[in-house]
Design a protein around this motif. Structure first.
Motif, PDB file in Angstrom:
ATOM      1  N   ARG A   1       0.826  -1.210   0.000  1.00 20.22           N
ATOM      2  CA  ARG A   1       0.000   0.000   0.000  1.00 20.22           C
ATOM      3  C   ARG A   1       0.855   1.253   0.000  1.00 20.22           C
ATOM      4  NH1 ARG A   1      -3.456  -2.958   3.947  1.00 20.22           N
ATOM      5  NH2 ARG A   1      -1.730  -2.503   5.358  1.00 20.22           N
ATOM      6  N   GLN A   2       0.311   2.309  -0.599  1.00 25.72           N
ATOM      7  CA  GLN A   2       0.903   3.643  -0.515  1.00 25.72           C
ATOM      8  C   GLN A   2      -0.196   4.633  -0.176  1.00 25.72           C
ATOM      9  OE1 GLN A   2       2.979   2.315  -4.392  1.00 25.72           O
ATOM     10  NE2 GLN A   2       3.588   4.427  -4.058  1.00 25.72           N
ATOM     11  N   ILE A   3       0.188   5.717   0.452  1.00 23.45           N
ATOM     12  CA  ILE A   3      -0.809   6.703   0.849  1.00 23.45           C
ATOM     13  C   ILE A   3      -1.242   7.536  -0.360  1.00 23.45           C
ATOM     14  CG2 ILE A   3       0.331   6.818   3.094  1.00 23.45           C
ATOM     15  CD1 ILE A   3       0.920   9.838   2.378  1.00 23.45           C
ATOM     16  N   SER A   4      -2.374   8.171  -0.217  1.00 19.91           N
ATOM     17  CA  SER A   4      -2.811   9.189  -1.171  1.00 19.91           C
ATOM     18  C   SER A   4      -2.488  10.528  -0.535  1.00 19.91           C
ATOM     19  CB  SER A   4      -4.312   9.055  -1.449  1.00 19.91           C
ATOM     20  OG  SER A   4      -4.737  10.025  -2.377  1.00 19.91           O
ATOM     21  N   GLY A   5      -1.436  11.182  -1.034  1.00 18.65           N
ATOM     22  CA  GLY A   5      -0.927  12.382  -0.393  1.00 18.65           C
ATOM     23  C   GLY A   5      -1.435  13.667  -1.014  1.00 18.65           C
ATOM     24  N   THR A   6      -1.072  14.781  -0.395  1.00 15.51           N
ATOM     25  CA  THR A   6      -1.416  16.083  -0.958  1.00 15.51           C
ATOM     26  C   THR A   6      -0.622  16.355  -2.228  1.00 15.51           C
ATOM     27  OG1 THR A   6       0.228  17.180   0.445  1.00 15.51           O
ATOM     28  CG2 THR A   6      -2.024  17.013   1.303  1.00 15.51           C
ATOM     29  N   CYS A   7       0.420  15.576  -2.441  1.00 19.48           N
ATOM     30  CA  CYS A   7       1.205  15.630  -3.668  1.00 19.48           C
ATOM     31  C   CYS A   7       1.608  14.199  -4.010  1.00 19.48           C
ATOM     32  CB  CYS A   7       2.440  16.505  -3.478  1.00 19.48           C
ATOM     33  SG  CYS A   7       3.409  16.765  -4.978  1.00 19.48           S
ATOM     34  N   THR A   8       1.753  13.901  -5.295  1.00 21.26           N
ATOM     35  CA  THR A   8       2.141  12.558  -5.725  1.00 21.26           C
ATOM     36  C   THR A   8       3.372  12.644  -6.636  1.00 21.26           C
ATOM     37  OG1 THR A   8      -0.113  11.701  -5.597  1.00 21.26           O
ATOM     38  CG2 THR A   8       1.408  10.516  -7.029  1.00 21.26           C
ATOM     39  N   LEU A   9       4.372  11.839  -6.326  1.00 23.33           N
ATOM     40  CA  LEU A   9       5.556  11.739  -7.185  1.00 23.33           C
ATOM     41  C   LEU A   9       5.158  10.994  -8.450  1.00 23.33           C
ATOM     42  CD1 LEU A   9       8.703  12.226  -7.286  1.00 23.33           C
ATOM     43  CD2 LEU A   9       8.905   9.841  -6.516  1.00 23.33           C
ATOM     44  N   THR A  10       5.350  11.607  -9.603  1.00 23.82           N
ATOM     45  CA  THR A  10       4.914  10.998 -10.860  1.00 23.82           C
ATOM     46  C   THR A  10       6.078  10.312 -11.562  1.00 23.82           C
ATOM     47  OG1 THR A  10       5.350  12.954 -12.246  1.00 23.82           O
ATOM     48  CG2 THR A  10       3.196  12.829 -11.133  1.00 23.82           C
ATOM     49  N   ASN A  11       5.727   9.437 -12.489  1.00 26.54           N
ATOM     50  CA  ASN A  11       6.755   8.780 -13.310  1.00 26.54           C
ATOM     51  C   ASN A  11       7.565   9.821 -14.073  1.00 26.54           C
ATOM     52  OD1 ASN A  11       5.536   6.423 -12.408  1.00 26.54           O
ATOM     53  ND2 ASN A  11       4.283   6.202 -14.247  1.00 26.54           N
ATOM     54  N   GLU A  12       6.876  10.853 -14.563  1.00 28.28           N
ATOM     55  CA  GLU A  12       7.555  11.906 -15.319  1.00 28.28           C
ATOM     56  C   GLU A  12       8.528  12.687 -14.440  1.00 28.28           C
ATOM     57  OE1 GLU A  12       6.464  15.458 -18.520  1.00 28.28           O
ATOM     58  OE2 GLU A  12       4.916  14.700 -17.152  1.00 28.28           O
ATOM     59  N   ASP A  13       8.193  12.878 -13.166  1.00 34.06           N
ATOM     60  CA  ASP A  13       9.108  13.547 -12.239  1.00 34.06           C
ATOM     61  C   ASP A  13      10.453  12.833 -12.204  1.00 34.06           C
ATOM     62  OD1 ASP A  13       7.181  15.406 -11.465  1.00 34.06           O
ATOM     63  OD2 ASP A  13       6.541  14.235  -9.727  1.00 34.06           O
ATOM     64  N   VAL A  14      10.404  11.501 -12.185  1.00 29.08           N
ATOM     65  CA  VAL A  14      11.628  10.707 -12.118  1.00 29.08           C
ATOM     66  C   VAL A  14      12.378  10.769 -13.439  1.00 29.08           C
ATOM     67  CG1 VAL A  14      12.558   8.386 -11.787  1.00 29.08           C
ATOM     68  CG2 VAL A  14      10.640   9.176 -10.375  1.00 29.08           C
ATOM     69  N   VAL A  15      11.689  10.478 -14.526  1.00 29.58           N
ATOM     70  CA  VAL A  15      12.333  10.397 -15.844  1.00 29.58           C
ATOM     71  C   VAL A  15      12.955  11.736 -16.237  1.00 29.58           C
ATOM     72  CG1 VAL A  15      11.898  10.038 -18.301  1.00 29.58           C
ATOM     73  CG2 VAL A  15      10.889   8.487 -16.616  1.00 29.58           C
ATOM     74  N   ARG A  16      12.274  12.836 -15.898  1.00 34.68           N
ATOM     75  CA  ARG A  16      12.768  14.173 -16.261  1.00 34.68           C
ATOM     76  C   ARG A  16      13.675  14.786 -15.187  1.00 34.68           C
ATOM     77  NH1 ARG A  16      10.481  16.424 -20.695  1.00 34.68           N
ATOM     78  NH2 ARG A  16       8.631  15.413 -21.565  1.00 34.68           N
ATOM     79  N   ALA A  17      13.954  14.027 -14.130  1.00 31.56           N
ATOM     80  CA  ALA A  17      14.821  14.513 -13.048  1.00 31.56           C
ATOM     81  C   ALA A  17      14.352  15.883 -12.552  1.00 31.56           C
ATOM     82  CB  ALA A  17      16.279  14.572 -13.503  1.00 31.56           C
TER      83      ALA A  17
END
Length: 446
Positions: A318-334
């Motif tokens: 499980r993971q929480i549903s936060g006020t912000c979410t780390l996206t796949n694009e955040d990682v790929v685009r550094a």
């Protein structure tokens, strides 16, 4: 008609800060908050700290170093703060290797027994009250506010009341108990667990001479595993394996198994039957791979299984549903963030099929925002560790040890501000927490 019964006398305590789970994130959060004068209770289900890194025997401190295509360049450390202090303490105790090559980056391999020793001393030094062999069974709530937990201990049930609670269980257990929103993997499908093990009796000089310094074994080993598996001589469902020299003499840490269900499913460790099946299947595969290594890996001819994980290594639940979410694009685009409270240069590691797939973040790193640990609904509660709010692939990068240390340090500081200034966690600014981290040596702006 029967009645549930427990006649042991219950007891209770009150504290400012409560941390559930003593893995890298929970340990870091507890020590960080206690050092700032906040009373902290740490609840851990095992008799030691370390979580997946120790009980699951993942064995490596991943996520400290930048990744590069140029293999001739030296390791460049980009993550500091609590993670760096942990490494220095382990170095002084002789419990961690220097940087070991892992594909395009480096990792460090620790001795889990030394980790236990370091954690015990560090927590006591900081003044944290520890409950080992204790398990949170219920969350205490008033409307949508978490007020603490009920904990099972051998002494009896303990009710712990807290001004602020940190869920560092790895599985967002408190969020689930309280009915707060969580998500599960990729539309309910999670990455398979792994039973990690260690082998002793390795001729390390011969092993390194033949296989080189990279802990990801090459095409020759992969082809040999596939050939053995296809002949049905042994059950070896994963062909790309990682073998790491450890701080101990003549020992390799083996990340090799692929634990899937008898029906071919990726097992979900949140399901009681699946977790039991994973433990049994994981240990069965350990002996299959250990026999293969003895027969086919240079330097392992006289090796033997020294240890397996206390539990199967869990990558995702499980993971929480936060006020912000780390996206796949955040990682790929550094992607960098003003409210970023942790750096990560670690690749996306997707463990499915017969070999893991890695997507590298080259010559760079991304940042994880504070809101990934703040629930979108619910008060008095923060998350820390791999249960952060993140998309499936992003979590496959963000879940590793150095980053969990960083998350814990950030959430520990957030807890200090929330408790001392009587603020809700959602009233806190990620930018302010980042500034506090920089004062504590995290070097996020350097």
């Amino acid at each position: 008609m029967f009645h549930a019964k427990d006649q042991r006398p219950a007891f209770g305590i009150k504290t400012a800060g409560l941390v559930i789970g003593g893995g890298a994130a929970g340990m870091s959060a507890a020590i960080t908050a206690a050092r700032k004068g906040v009373g902290v209770v740490l609840v851990e289900r095992y008799g030691f700290c370390g979580g997946a890194a120790v009980a699951g025997l993942s064995g490596t401190v991943c996520g400290l170093y930048a990744a590069r295509d140029n293999r001739e360049r030296r390791p460049e450390q980009v993550v500091f703060g609590f993670a760096d202090e942990f490494v220095r303490r382990m170095e002084r105790a002789g419990g961690i290797t220097g940087p070991i090559r892992y594909g395009k980056t480096f990792t460090r391999v620790h001795d889990p027994l030394v980790w236990r020793k370091i954690a015990d001393g560090w927590l006591q030094e900081a003044g944290v009250k520890i409950f080992y062999h204790a398990l949170a069974t219920q969350v205490l709530m008033e409307r949508d506010r978490v007020e603490g937990v009920k904990v099972w201990t051998k002494q009896g049930l303990c009710e712990i009341r807290a001004k602020l609670t940190i869920d560092a269980s790895g599985d967002a257990d408190l969020f689930a108990m309280g009915g707060l929103k969580t998500v599960l993997g990729n539309h309910g499908k999670v990455q398979n667990p792994t039973m990690i093990f260690r082998i002793q009796g390795v001729d390390m000089e011969r092993f390194l001479a033949v296989h080189g310094a990279d802990s990801i074994m090459g095409e020759g080993v992969m082809n040999a595993i596939q050939a053995e598996h296809s002949k049905r001589r042994r059950y070896l469902p994963r062909s790309k394996v990682f073998l790491f020299p450890t701080p101990r003499k003549n020992e390799l840490l083996c990340n090799a198994t692929r634990v899937i269900g008898r029906d071919g499913r990726e097992l979900n460790p949140l399901i009681a039957d699946d977790l039991t099946e994973a433990e049994i299947e994981g240990r069965r595969q350990v002996w299959e791979y250990a026999d293969f290594f003895r027969e086919h890996i240079a330097g392992c001819e006289n090796s033997y299984v020294n240890d397996t994980g206390v539990q199967v290594g869990v990558r995702q639940t499980r993971q929480i549903s936060g006020t912000c979410t780390l996206t796949n694009e955040d990682v790929v685009r550094a992607r960098k963030r003003k409210d970023g409270i942790a750096r990560s240069p670690w690749p996306i590691e997707l463990h499915s099929g017969d070999k893991p797939h890695l997507h590298w973040v080259l010559e760079d790193y991304y940042e994880v925002p504070f809101g990934c640990f703040v629930p979108e609904k619910g008060e008095g509660l923060l998350a820390a560790g791999r249960c952060l709010s993140a998309q499936h692939e992003a979590m496959a990068s963000a879940r590793v040890t150095a980053q969990c240390f960083s998350y814990g340090q950030a959430i520990g500081l957030a807890a200090v501000v929330a408790v001392q200034e009587n603020l809700s966690p959602r009233q806190l600014s990620g930018q302010d927490i980042r500034s506090l981290l920089n004062r504590e040596g995290a070097a996020l702006d350097s």
